[in-house]
Design a protein around this motif. Structure first.
Motif, mmCIF file in Angstrom:
data_model
loop_
_atom_site.group_PDB
_atom_site.id
_atom_site.type_symbol
_atom_site.label_atom_id
_atom_site.label_comp_id
_atom_site.label_asym_id
_atom_site.label_seq_id
_atom_site.Cartn_x
_atom_site.Cartn_y
_atom_site.Cartn_z
ATOM 1 N N THR A 26 0.915 -0.885 -0.026
ATOM 2 C CA THR A 26 -0.038 -0.029 -0.064
ATOM 3 C C THR A 26 0.772 1.182 -0.009
ATOM 4 N N LYS A 27 0.310 2.399 -0.745
ATOM 5 C CA LYS A 27 1.012 3.513 -0.531
ATOM 6 C C LYS A 27 0.776 4.360 0.863
ATOM 7 N N ASN A 28 1.989 4.937 1.178
ATOM 8 C CA ASN A 28 1.918 5.618 2.658
ATOM 9 C C ASN A 28 1.728 7.059 2.321
ATOM 10 N N ALA A 29 1.659 8.097 2.996
ATOM 11 C CA ALA A 29 1.402 9.397 2.893
ATOM 12 C C ALA A 29 2.467 10.107 1.974
ATOM 13 N N ASP A 30 3.727 9.456 1.748
ATOM 14 C CA ASP A 30 4.687 10.190 1.056
ATOM 15 C C ASP A 30 4.480 9.394 -0.413
ATOM 16 N N GLY A 31 3.916 8.670 -0.631
ATOM 17 C CA GLY A 31 3.605 7.801 -1.985
ATOM 18 C C GLY A 31 4.497 6.678 -1.979
ATOM 19 N N GLN A 32 5.207 6.266 -0.982
ATOM 20 C CA GLN A 32 6.064 5.369 -1.018
ATOM 21 C C GLN A 32 5.290 3.895 -0.981
ATOM 22 N N VAL A 33 5.659 2.829 -1.651
ATOM 23 C CA VAL A 33 4.818 1.449 -1.309
ATOM 24 C C VAL A 33 5.533 0.840 -0.593
ATOM 25 N N SER A 34 4.754 0.171 0.636
ATOM 26 C CA SER A 34 5.414 -0.790 1.416
ATOM 27 C C SER A 34 4.637 -2.064 1.945
ATOM 28 N N VAL A 35 5.135 -2.941 2.109
ATOM 29 C CA VAL A 35 4.449 -4.237 2.582
ATOM 30 C C VAL A 35 4.996 -4.830 3.604
ATOM 31 N N LYS A 36 4.123 -5.547 4.767
ATOM 32 C CA LYS A 36 4.675 -6.313 5.528
ATOM 33 C C LYS A 36 5.442 -7.631 5.217
ATOM 34 N N PHE A 37 6.604 -7.622 6.027
ATOM 35 C CA PHE A 37 7.436 -9.162 5.602
ATOM 36 C C PHE A 37 6.463 -10.333 5.855
ATOM 37 N N GLY A 38 5.665 -10.444 6.619
ATOM 38 C CA GLY A 38 4.834 -11.465 6.885
ATOM 39 C C GLY A 38 3.780 -11.766 5.499
ATOM 40 N N VAL A 39 3.127 -10.424 4.979
ATOM 41 C CA VAL A 39 2.572 -10.611 3.859
ATOM 42 C C VAL A 39 3.063 -11.258 2.885
ATOM 43 N N LEU A 40 4.238 -10.571 2.449
ATOM 44 C CA LEU A 40 5.042 -11.363 1.467
ATOM 45 C C LEU A 40 5.490 -12.792 1.561
ATOM 46 N N PHE A 41 5.849 -13.128 2.706
ATOM 47 C CA PHE A 41 6.298 -14.391 3.199
ATOM 48 C C PHE A 41 5.071 -15.402 3.030
ATOM 49 N N ALA A 42 3.881 -15.055 3.357
ATOM 50 C CA ALA A 42 2.787 -15.992 3.429
ATOM 51 C C ALA A 42 2.060 -16.019 2.190
ATOM 52 N N ASP A 43 2.346 -15.120 1.018
ATOM 53 C CA ASP A 43 1.540 -15.011 -0.067
ATOM 54 C C ASP A 43 1.766 -16.347 -1.002
ATOM 55 N N GLU A 44 0.938 -16.968 -1.416
ATOM 56 C CA GLU A 44 1.401 -18.267 -2.163
ATOM 57 C C GLU A 44 2.253 -17.857 -3.468
ATOM 58 N N LYS A 45 1.826 -16.892 -4.321
ATOM 59 C CA LYS A 45 2.614 -16.406 -5.365
ATOM 60 C C LYS A 45 4.034 -16.268 -5.234
ATOM 61 N N CYS A 46 4.330 -15.587 -3.988
ATOM 62 C CA CYS A 46 5.644 -15.132 -3.602
ATOM 63 C C CYS A 46 6.436 -16.488 -3.348
ATOM 64 N N ALA A 47 5.575 -17.198 -2.700
ATOM 65 C CA ALA A 47 6.340 -18.663 -2.147
ATOM 66 C C ALA A 47 6.688 -19.557 -3.418
ATOM 67 N N ASN A 48 5.902 -19.439 -4.585
ATOM 68 C CA ASN A 48 6.248 -19.998 -5.675
ATOM 69 C C ASN A 48 7.280 -19.445 -6.475
ATOM 70 N N LEU A 49 7.478 -18.198 -6.391
ATOM 71 C CA LEU A 49 8.207 -17.393 -7.266
ATOM 72 C C LEU A 49 9.833 -17.286 -6.807
ATOM 73 N N PHE A 50 9.782 -17.173 -5.254
ATOM 74 C CA PHE A 50 11.013 -17.054 -4.806
ATOM 75 C C PHE A 50 11.519 -18.212 -4.068
ATOM 76 N N GLU A 51 12.774 -18.666 -4.427
ATOM 77 C CA GLU A 51 13.313 -20.003 -3.597
ATOM 78 C C GLU A 51 13.912 -19.443 -2.392
ATOM 79 N N ALA A 52 14.479 -18.130 -2.313
ATOM 80 C CA ALA A 52 14.945 -17.577 -1.096
ATOM 81 C C ALA A 52 14.730 -16.099 -1.061
ATOM 82 N N LEU A 53 13.214 -15.935 -0.434
ATOM 83 C CA LEU A 53 12.804 -14.599 -0.352
ATOM 84 C C LEU A 53 13.648 -13.780 0.351
#
Length: 117
Positions: A55-82
């Protein structure tokens, strides 16, 4: 599976890649050095996933929680070593986050901020 002994499959590649010495030749005719190809490609995939999940913050920068990235099924399939891909992106100043090593569970609430758009 690779079609020949000299071919290997990579985490980001569904086709065989031919080992031609210090370089890999993709079946799609793209040739890059092994290290650069793997790291740069994985970082570009990481940036896409951060944009998708973040999501974009007030400054317009995109951020995501590590847990969201780690738990995402697509990311799990894409990255051998996230975590390794995150560290490489941090060294290149593409992303930033607190700490050096991120661990599932312990660091789920750590924000990963995309620095380059």
């Amino acid at each position: 599976m690779p079609r020949h002994k000299t071919e290997k499959l990579h985490s980001f590649c569904s086709v065989g890649c031919e080992d031609v010495g210090a370089e890999w030749k993709h079946s799609c005719s793209t040739t890059l050095s092994t290290t650069t190809m793997n790291v740069e490609h994985e970082i570009s995939l990481l940036v896409e996933e951060i944009r998708r999940l973040g999501t974009k913050n007030a400054d317009g920068q995109v951020s995501v929680k590590f847990g969201v990235l780690f738990a995402d099924e697509k990311c799990a399939n894409l990255f051998e070593a996230l975590v390794g891909t995150l560290k490489a992106a941090k060294r290149r100043k593409i992303v930033t986050y607190q700490g050096e090593l991120l661990l599932q569970g312990v660091h789920d609430n750590v924000d990963i901020m995309l620095l380059q758009d």
